[in-house]
Design a protein around this motif. Structure first.
Motif, PDB file in Angstrom:
ATOM      1  N   TYR A  30       0.914  -1.355   0.469  1.00 35.94           N
ATOM      2  CA  TYR A  30       0.322  -0.167   0.380  1.00 35.94           C
ATOM      3  C   TYR A  30       0.871   1.105   0.369  1.00 35.94           C
ATOM      4  CZ  TYR A  30      -2.815   3.927   1.735  1.00 35.94           C
ATOM      5  OH  TYR A  30      -3.728   4.990   2.169  1.00 35.94           O
ATOM      6  N   TRP A  31       1.942   1.309   0.914  1.00 40.18           N
ATOM      7  CA  TRP A  31       2.748   2.313   1.037  1.00 40.18           C
ATOM      8  C   TRP A  31       3.897   2.951  -0.280  1.00 40.18           C
ATOM      9  CZ3 TRP A  31       4.738   0.193   6.110  1.00 40.18           C
ATOM     10  CH2 TRP A  31       4.142   0.600   7.323  1.00 40.18           C
ATOM     11  N   ARG A  32       3.487   1.629  -1.669  1.00 39.40           N
ATOM     12  CA  ARG A  32       4.755   1.235  -2.287  1.00 39.40           C
ATOM     13  C   ARG A  32       3.766   2.588  -3.590  1.00 39.40           C
ATOM     14  NH1 ARG A  32       9.358  -0.723  -4.262  1.00 39.40           N
ATOM     15  NH2 ARG A  32       8.503  -1.370  -5.450  1.00 39.40           N
ATOM     16  N   SER A  33       2.020   1.613  -3.330  1.00 44.89           N
ATOM     17  CA  SER A  33       1.618   2.400  -4.263  1.00 44.89           C
ATOM     18  C   SER A  33       1.345   3.780  -4.407  1.00 44.89           C
ATOM     19  CB  SER A  33      -0.262   1.327  -4.378  1.00 44.89           C
ATOM     20  OG  SER A  33      -0.806   1.878  -2.611  1.00 44.89           O
ATOM     21  N   ILE A  34       1.251   4.408  -3.196  1.00 52.27           N
ATOM     22  CA  ILE A  34       0.748   5.740  -2.612  1.00 52.27           C
ATOM     23  C   ILE A  34       1.931   6.164  -4.059  1.00 52.27           C
ATOM     24  CG2 ILE A  34       0.550   7.688  -1.443  1.00 52.27           C
ATOM     25  CD1 ILE A  34      -1.022   5.958   0.119  1.00 52.27           C
ATOM     26  N   GLU A  35       3.228   5.653  -3.241  1.00 54.25           N
ATOM     27  CA  GLU A  35       4.421   6.559  -3.804  1.00 54.25           C
ATOM     28  C   GLU A  35       4.310   6.430  -5.508  1.00 54.25           C
ATOM     29  OE1 GLU A  35       6.540   8.727  -3.061  1.00 54.25           O
ATOM     30  OE2 GLU A  35       6.153   8.469  -0.761  1.00 54.25           O
ATOM     31  N   GLU A  36       4.252   5.185  -6.019  1.00 55.87           N
ATOM     32  CA  GLU A  36       4.665   5.137  -7.647  1.00 55.87           C
ATOM     33  C   GLU A  36       3.195   6.155  -7.805  1.00 55.87           C
ATOM     34  OE1 GLU A  36       3.306   1.281  -8.008  1.00 55.87           O
ATOM     35  OE2 GLU A  36       5.150   0.510  -7.326  1.00 55.87           O
TER      36      GLU A  36
END
Length: 392
Positions: A367-373
Protein backbone atom coordinates in the motif's frame (compact mmCIF):
# COMPACT_ATOMS: atom_id res chain seq x y z
CA UNK A 1 9.66 -6.70 7.67
CA UNK A 2 9.33 -8.05 11.19
CA UNK A 3 7.21 -7.07 14.13
CA UNK A 4 8.69 -5.89 17.42
CA UNK A 5 9.84 -8.71 19.66
CA UNK A 6 7.12 -9.26 22.29
CA UNK A 7 8.00 -8.65 25.92
CA UNK A 8 8.11 -11.69 28.20
CA UNK A 9 5.07 -11.91 30.45
CA UNK A 10 7.35 -11.87 33.50
CA UNK A 11 8.69 -8.49 32.37
CA UNK A 12 5.16 -7.16 31.92
CA UNK A 13 3.93 -8.11 35.38
CA UNK A 14 5.90 -5.32 37.04
CA UNK A 15 4.31 -2.63 34.85
CA UNK A 16 0.65 -3.66 34.97
CA UNK A 17 -1.84 -1.25 36.57
CA UNK A 18 -4.86 -2.34 38.61
CA UNK A 19 -7.16 -4.80 36.89
CA UNK A 20 -10.41 -3.85 35.15
CA UNK A 21 -12.97 -6.28 36.56
CA UNK A 22 -16.30 -4.45 36.12
CA UNK A 23 -17.77 -3.78 32.66
CA UNK A 24 -20.31 -1.36 34.15
CA UNK A 25 -17.45 1.07 34.92
CA UNK A 26 -16.72 1.45 31.19
CA UNK A 27 -18.44 3.83 28.76
CA UNK A 28 -18.06 3.36 24.99
CA UNK A 29 -16.81 6.61 23.43
CA UNK A 30 -14.97 5.83 20.18
CA UNK A 31 -13.96 3.08 17.80
CA UNK A 32 -11.24 2.69 15.19
CA UNK A 33 -10.25 -0.02 12.78
CA UNK A 34 -8.17 -1.95 15.35
CA UNK A 35 -9.28 -0.74 18.80
CA UNK A 36 -12.26 0.46 20.83
CA UNK A 37 -11.86 3.21 23.42
CA UNK A 38 -13.78 3.44 26.69
CA UNK A 39 -14.07 6.10 29.38
CA UNK A 40 -13.55 4.81 32.92
CA UNK A 41 -15.99 5.93 35.61
CA UNK A 42 -13.48 5.17 38.38
CA UNK A 43 -12.09 8.55 39.47
CA UNK A 44 -8.70 6.97 40.26
CA UNK A 45 -8.27 6.33 36.54
CA UNK A 46 -9.78 9.64 35.34
CA UNK A 47 -6.48 10.63 33.74
CA UNK A 48 -6.77 7.66 31.38
CA UNK A 49 -8.96 6.13 28.71
CA UNK A 50 -9.06 2.37 28.21
CA UNK A 51 -8.18 1.04 24.76
CA UNK A 52 -9.10 -2.57 23.98
CA UNK A 53 -7.97 -4.63 21.00
CA UNK A 54 -10.34 -6.02 18.40
CA UNK A 55 -10.18 -9.59 17.17
CA UNK A 56 -8.44 -9.17 13.82
CA UNK A 57 -5.84 -11.22 11.91
CA UNK A 58 -2.20 -10.27 12.61
CA UNK A 59 -3.23 -7.59 15.11
CA UNK A 60 -0.41 -7.03 17.64
CA UNK A 61 -1.29 -7.81 21.24
CA UNK A 62 -1.47 -5.16 23.96
CA UNK A 63 1.84 -6.46 25.29
CA UNK A 64 3.45 -6.04 21.84
CA UNK A 65 2.11 -2.49 21.55
CA UNK A 66 3.32 -1.59 25.03
CA UNK A 67 6.72 -3.17 24.38
CA UNK A 68 7.21 -1.08 21.24
CA UNK A 69 6.15 2.04 23.17
CA UNK A 70 8.65 1.48 26.00
CA UNK A 71 11.56 0.09 23.95
CA UNK A 72 11.38 2.08 20.72
CA UNK A 73 9.29 5.24 21.24
CA UNK A 74 10.06 6.59 24.72
CA UNK A 75 13.88 6.63 24.18
CA UNK A 76 13.40 8.89 21.15
CA UNK A 77 11.70 11.78 22.92
CA UNK A 78 12.35 14.11 25.86
CA UNK A 79 10.30 13.62 29.03
CA UNK A 80 6.74 15.01 28.93
CA UNK A 81 6.64 14.85 25.09
CA UNK A 82 4.71 11.57 24.79
CA UNK A 83 1.28 10.80 26.24
CA UNK A 84 1.62 8.18 28.97
CA UNK A 85 0.52 4.60 28.41
CA UNK A 86 0.07 1.76 30.91
CA UNK A 87 -0.89 -1.88 30.72
CA UNK A 88 -3.94 -3.03 32.66
CA UNK A 89 -5.22 -6.54 33.29
CA UNK A 90 -8.72 -7.12 31.90
CA UNK A 91 -11.00 -9.87 33.16
CA UNK A 92 -12.28 -12.09 30.28
CA UNK A 93 -15.82 -11.70 31.63
CA UNK A 94 -15.51 -7.94 31.06
CA UNK A 95 -14.62 -8.46 27.40
CA UNK A 96 -17.54 -10.84 26.89
CA UNK A 97 -19.94 -8.34 28.47
CA UNK A 98 -18.60 -5.51 26.33
CA UNK A 99 -19.07 -7.61 23.18
CA UNK A 100 -22.72 -8.09 24.11
CA UNK A 101 -23.02 -4.32 24.54
CA UNK A 102 -21.44 -3.82 21.11
CA UNK A 103 -24.18 -6.01 19.63
CA UNK A 104 -26.76 -3.73 21.25
CA UNK A 105 -25.03 -0.60 19.93
CA UNK A 106 -24.98 -2.19 16.48
CA UNK A 107 -28.70 -2.98 16.54
CA UNK A 108 -29.45 0.58 17.73
CA UNK A 109 -27.40 2.04 14.88
CA UNK A 110 -24.85 3.68 17.18
CA UNK A 111 -21.81 1.92 15.71
CA UNK A 112 -20.30 3.18 12.48
CA UNK A 113 -21.51 1.12 9.53
CA UNK A 114 -17.98 0.17 8.46
CA UNK A 115 -17.11 -1.10 11.98
CA UNK A 116 -20.06 -3.48 12.28
CA UNK A 117 -19.36 -7.17 12.74
CA UNK A 118 -16.07 -6.70 14.58
CA UNK A 119 -15.71 -7.47 18.26
CA UNK A 120 -13.18 -7.40 21.08
CA UNK A 121 -10.67 -10.23 21.31
CA UNK A 122 -11.75 -12.25 24.36
CA UNK A 123 -8.46 -14.17 24.32
CA UNK A 124 -6.59 -10.94 25.13
CA UNK A 125 -5.51 -10.63 28.77
CA UNK A 126 -4.57 -6.95 28.77
CA UNK A 127 -5.81 -3.56 27.76
CA UNK A 128 -3.95 -0.27 27.49
CA UNK A 129 -4.60 2.82 29.56
CA UNK A 130 -3.82 5.87 27.42
CA UNK A 131 -3.56 9.36 28.84
CA UNK A 132 -6.77 11.33 28.39
CA UNK A 133 -5.73 14.43 26.46
CA UNK A 134 -9.19 15.96 26.05
CA UNK A 135 -10.01 19.41 27.39
CA UNK A 136 -12.60 17.93 29.79
CA UNK A 137 -9.97 15.78 31.53
CA UNK A 138 -8.24 18.72 33.27
CA UNK A 139 -9.37 19.13 36.89
CA UNK A 140 -12.43 16.95 36.40
CA UNK A 141 -13.13 17.38 40.13
CA UNK A 142 -14.25 20.97 39.49
CA UNK A 143 -17.79 21.79 38.24
CA UNK A 144 -17.98 21.86 34.44
CA UNK A 145 -19.64 25.03 33.17
CA UNK A 146 -19.64 24.12 29.46
CA UNK A 147 -17.56 22.33 26.86
CA UNK A 148 -17.52 21.64 23.15
CA UNK A 149 -15.48 20.54 20.16
CA UNK A 150 -15.05 21.79 16.61
CA UNK A 151 -13.70 19.68 13.76
CA UNK A 152 -11.92 21.53 10.96
CA UNK A 153 -13.09 20.15 7.63
CA UNK A 154 -10.39 19.52 5.03
CA UNK A 155 -7.63 19.16 7.63
CA UNK A 156 -6.84 16.86 10.54
CA UNK A 157 -7.45 19.63 13.08
CA UNK A 158 -9.87 19.23 15.99
CA UNK A 159 -10.30 21.85 18.70
CA UNK A 160 -11.96 20.95 21.99
CA UNK A 161 -12.55 23.29 24.91
CA UNK A 162 -13.90 23.21 28.43
CA UNK A 163 -14.63 25.79 31.11
CA UNK A 164 -14.85 24.92 34.80
CA UNK A 165 -15.87 27.35 37.50
CA UNK A 166 -15.77 27.03 41.26
CA UNK A 167 -16.39 29.76 43.86
CA UNK A 168 -16.02 32.53 41.30
CA UNK A 169 -12.75 31.26 39.79
CA UNK A 170 -12.39 29.89 36.27
CA UNK A 171 -10.32 27.26 34.56
CA UNK A 172 -10.33 27.40 30.77
CA UNK A 173 -8.79 24.67 28.62
CA UNK A 174 -8.43 24.34 24.85
CA UNK A 175 -6.84 21.38 23.09
CA UNK A 176 -5.86 21.32 19.42
CA UNK A 177 -5.14 17.83 18.14
CA UNK A 178 -3.86 17.08 14.65
CA UNK A 179 -1.49 14.79 12.79
CA UNK A 180 1.80 16.55 11.90
CA UNK A 181 2.35 13.90 9.17
CA UNK A 182 5.51 13.92 7.02
CA UNK A 183 7.73 16.72 8.32
CA UNK A 184 10.54 15.79 5.92
CA UNK A 185 10.28 15.03 2.24
CA UNK A 186 9.81 11.47 1.02
CA UNK A 187 13.09 9.97 -0.17
CA UNK A 188 11.16 8.70 -3.19
CA UNK A 189 10.13 12.19 -4.35
CA UNK A 190 11.85 13.47 -7.52
CA UNK A 191 14.67 15.99 -7.15
CA UNK A 192 12.58 18.74 -8.76
CA UNK A 193 9.70 18.34 -6.28
CA UNK A 194 7.49 21.35 -5.55
CA UNK A 195 5.18 19.79 -2.96
CA UNK A 196 5.90 17.83 0.20
CA UNK A 197 4.64 14.29 0.51
CA UNK A 198 1.58 15.28 2.59
CA UNK A 199 0.48 18.08 0.26
CA UNK A 200 1.19 15.96 -2.83
CA UNK A 201 -1.03 13.21 -1.43
CA UNK A 202 -3.74 15.72 -0.54
CA UNK A 203 -3.69 17.07 -4.10
CA UNK A 204 -3.86 13.54 -5.51
CA UNK A 205 -6.86 12.61 -3.36
CA UNK A 206 -8.66 15.91 -3.92
CA UNK A 207 -8.30 15.59 -7.72
CA UNK A 208 -7.93 19.33 -8.30
CA UNK A 209 -10.75 20.32 -5.95
CA UNK A 210 -10.04 23.58 -4.06
CA UNK A 211 -9.35 21.85 -0.74
CA UNK A 212 -6.53 23.29 1.37
CA UNK A 213 -4.95 21.75 4.41
CA UNK A 214 -1.98 22.78 6.48
CA UNK A 215 1.53 22.04 5.18
CA UNK A 216 3.72 20.07 7.64
CA UNK A 217 6.82 21.86 6.37
CA UNK A 218 5.36 25.10 7.74
CA UNK A 219 5.67 23.73 11.28
CA UNK A 220 9.45 23.38 11.02
CA UNK A 221 10.11 26.29 8.66
CA UNK A 222 11.02 28.86 11.33
CA UNK A 223 8.92 31.35 9.35
CA UNK A 224 6.20 33.04 11.38
CA UNK A 225 4.21 33.77 8.23
CA UNK A 226 4.20 30.09 7.24
CA UNK A 227 3.36 28.92 10.76
CA UNK A 228 0.49 31.41 11.01
CA UNK A 229 -0.86 30.17 7.66
CA UNK A 230 -0.97 26.55 8.82
CA UNK A 231 -2.35 27.41 12.27
CA UNK A 232 -5.27 29.16 10.58
CA UNK A 233 -5.85 26.05 8.47
CA UNK A 234 -5.84 23.82 11.56
CA UNK A 235 -8.25 25.92 13.64
CA UNK A 236 -11.95 26.66 13.04
CA UNK A 237 -12.82 29.90 11.31
CA UNK A 238 -15.18 30.75 14.17
CA UNK A 239 -16.36 29.32 17.49
CA UNK A 240 -19.93 29.40 18.74
CA UNK A 241 -19.13 29.60 22.45
CA UNK A 242 -20.28 31.63 25.42
CA UNK A 243 -18.94 35.19 25.53
CA UNK A 244 -16.59 36.15 28.32
CA UNK A 245 -14.03 33.43 27.73
CA UNK A 246 -10.39 34.45 28.02
CA UNK A 247 -9.45 31.77 25.47
CA UNK A 248 -10.95 33.43 22.41
CA UNK A 249 -10.27 31.95 18.98
CA UNK A 250 -7.93 34.81 18.06
CA UNK A 251 -5.89 34.30 21.23
CA UNK A 252 -5.74 30.55 20.58
CA UNK A 253 -4.33 31.29 17.11
CA UNK A 254 -1.71 33.58 18.60
CA UNK A 255 -0.78 31.11 21.36
CA UNK A 256 -0.46 28.11 19.03
CA UNK A 257 1.63 30.12 16.56
CA UNK A 258 3.95 31.33 19.31
CA UNK A 259 4.27 27.82 20.73
CA UNK A 260 5.12 26.21 17.38
CA UNK A 261 7.71 28.91 16.69
CA UNK A 262 9.61 28.01 19.88
CA UNK A 263 8.94 24.34 20.61
CA UNK A 264 11.39 21.57 19.67
CA UNK A 265 8.66 18.91 19.39
CA UNK A 266 8.12 19.12 15.64
CA UNK A 267 11.79 19.54 14.82
CA UNK A 268 12.48 16.41 16.90
CA UNK A 269 9.79 14.55 14.96
CA UNK A 270 11.33 15.66 11.68
CA UNK A 271 14.78 14.49 12.78
CA UNK A 272 13.44 11.07 13.77
CA UNK A 273 11.69 10.69 10.42
CA UNK A 274 14.88 11.66 8.61
CA UNK A 275 17.17 9.36 10.61
CA UNK A 276 14.89 6.33 10.75
CA UNK A 277 14.07 6.18 7.04
CA UNK A 278 17.35 6.05 5.11
CA UNK A 279 16.11 4.27 1.99
CA UNK A 280 12.56 5.42 1.31
CA UNK A 281 9.34 3.46 0.92
CA UNK A 282 10.23 1.99 -2.46
CA UNK A 283 13.41 0.39 -1.11
CA UNK A 284 12.33 -0.23 2.49
CA UNK A 285 11.97 -4.00 2.02
CA UNK A 286 15.74 -4.17 1.48
CA UNK A 287 16.56 -2.07 4.52
CA UNK A 288 19.13 -3.51 6.91
CA UNK A 289 17.17 -1.92 9.78
CA UNK A 290 13.47 -2.68 9.13
CA UNK A 291 12.44 -1.69 12.67
CA UNK A 292 13.79 1.81 12.09
CA UNK A 293 11.66 2.16 8.96
CA UNK A 294 8.53 1.00 10.79
CA UNK A 295 9.32 3.49 13.56
CA UNK A 296 9.55 6.29 10.97
CA UNK A 297 6.17 5.29 9.53
CA UNK A 298 4.70 5.20 13.05
CA UNK A 299 5.97 8.68 13.85
CA UNK A 300 4.59 9.98 10.55
CA UNK A 301 1.09 9.00 11.66
CA UNK A 302 1.17 10.15 15.29
CA UNK A 303 -1.19 12.76 16.75
CA UNK A 304 -0.02 15.96 18.44
CA UNK A 305 -2.12 17.39 21.28
CA UNK A 306 -1.40 21.06 21.93
CA UNK A 307 -3.06 21.91 25.25
CA UNK A 308 -3.65 25.49 26.44
CA UNK A 309 -4.70 26.25 30.01
CA UNK A 310 -5.78 29.51 31.63
CA UNK A 311 -6.30 29.19 35.38
CA UNK A 312 -7.52 31.58 38.06
CA UNK A 313 -6.84 28.97 40.77
CA UNK A 314 -3.80 29.22 43.01
CA UNK A 315 -2.84 25.59 42.52
CA UNK A 316 -3.23 22.96 39.83
CA UNK A 317 -1.90 19.44 40.34
CA UNK A 318 1.66 18.91 39.16
CA UNK A 319 0.50 16.23 36.74
CA UNK A 320 -1.50 18.83 34.86
CA UNK A 321 -0.13 22.38 35.09
CA UNK A 322 0.78 25.05 37.63
CA UNK A 323 0.15 28.75 37.32
CA UNK A 324 3.19 30.95 36.96
CA UNK A 325 3.91 34.38 38.42
CA UNK A 326 6.43 35.22 35.73
CA UNK A 327 5.79 38.16 33.50
CA UNK A 328 7.83 36.74 30.63
CA UNK A 329 6.13 36.52 27.27
CA UNK A 330 7.74 33.14 26.73
CA UNK A 331 9.07 30.88 29.49
CA UNK A 332 9.17 27.18 30.32
CA UNK A 333 9.34 24.84 33.32
CA UNK A 334 10.26 21.78 31.26
CA UNK A 335 6.77 20.37 30.78
CA UNK A 336 4.78 23.55 30.07
CA UNK A 337 5.59 26.71 28.17
CA UNK A 338 4.14 29.98 29.45
CA UNK A 339 2.93 32.48 26.88
CA UNK A 340 1.49 35.90 27.65
CA UNK A 341 -1.15 37.40 25.37
CA UNK A 342 -3.07 40.60 26.15
CA UNK A 343 -1.89 40.48 29.76
CA UNK A 344 -3.08 36.91 30.35
CA UNK A 345 -0.61 34.07 30.98
CA UNK A 346 -1.35 30.69 29.42
CA UNK A 347 0.34 27.35 30.14
CA UNK A 348 0.93 25.44 26.91
CA UNK A 349 2.16 21.90 26.41
CA UNK A 350 2.30 19.36 23.61
CA UNK A 351 2.18 15.60 23.84
CA UNK A 352 2.31 12.99 21.12
CA UNK A 353 0.00 9.98 20.96
CA UNK A 354 -1.10 7.26 18.51
CA UNK A 355 2.42 5.84 18.42
CA UNK A 356 1.55 2.17 17.94
CA UNK A 357 3.86 0.16 15.74
CA UNK A 358 2.93 -0.01 12.08
CA UNK A 359 2.37 -3.48 10.68
CA UNK A 360 5.23 -4.24 8.28
CA UNK A 361 3.47 -7.10 6.49
CA UNK A 362 3.40 -7.36 2.73
CA UNK A 363 -0.04 -5.81 2.25
CA UNK A 364 0.81 -2.66 4.20
CA UNK A 365 4.14 -2.22 2.48
CA UNK A 366 2.49 -2.74 -0.90
CA UNK A 367 0.00 0.00 0.00
CA UNK A 368 2.80 2.44 0.89
CA UNK A 369 4.58 1.64 -2.38
CA UNK A 370 1.40 2.14 -4.40
CA UNK A 371 0.97 5.65 -2.97
CA UNK A 372 4.52 6.65 -3.92
CA UNK A 373 4.06 5.22 -7.41
CA UNK A 374 0.81 7.17 -7.87
CA UNK A 375 2.34 10.44 -6.65
CA UNK A 376 5.36 10.09 -8.93
CA UNK A 377 3.58 8.82 -12.03
CA UNK A 378 0.84 11.43 -11.72
CA UNK A 379 3.27 14.31 -11.26
CA UNK A 380 1.69 15.30 -7.93
CA UNK A 381 5.08 16.18 -6.44
CA UNK A 382 6.09 18.44 -9.34
CA UNK A 383 3.09 19.80 -11.26
CA UNK A 384 1.95 23.42 -11.03
CA UNK A 385 -1.08 24.26 -8.91
CA UNK A 386 -2.93 27.57 -8.94
CA UNK A 387 -4.80 26.76 -5.73
CA UNK A 388 -2.02 25.58 -3.40
CA UNK A 389 1.27 27.41 -2.88
CA UNK A 390 4.28 25.08 -3.40
CA UNK A 391 5.89 23.81 -0.19
CA UNK A 392 9.43 24.38 -1.41
Amino acid sequence: MRMVEPKRMSDVAETVADAIADASSLIFIAEGAANIVYKIRDHKQSRYLLRLRKKLPSQPSAVDVYGFYTDHILPLFPPHSVASMRLVKVDPAVLRQLNMELDVLEREGVRDQKRRGTELDTSESYGILVENMTAESIRSDLPLKFSGREEVLGTSGLLSYAVREDRGKKLEVAVLDFKPKWLTQSRDAPQNWRYCRTCALRRYRAKDKPEYGFCPFDLVSGSRQRVEKSVRALLPKQLDITSGMVLTLERVRTIVTEFIMHTDVFRALAQIQRNMDKHGVMDASHSEEPMNFLTAMTVRDCTAFVRIIYSEFDEITAAEVQETNTGDVHGSDGSSTYIEVDGYVFAVSCRLADLDIKDGNGNKHAYWRSIEESLNEGGWYTSADALIVPCR
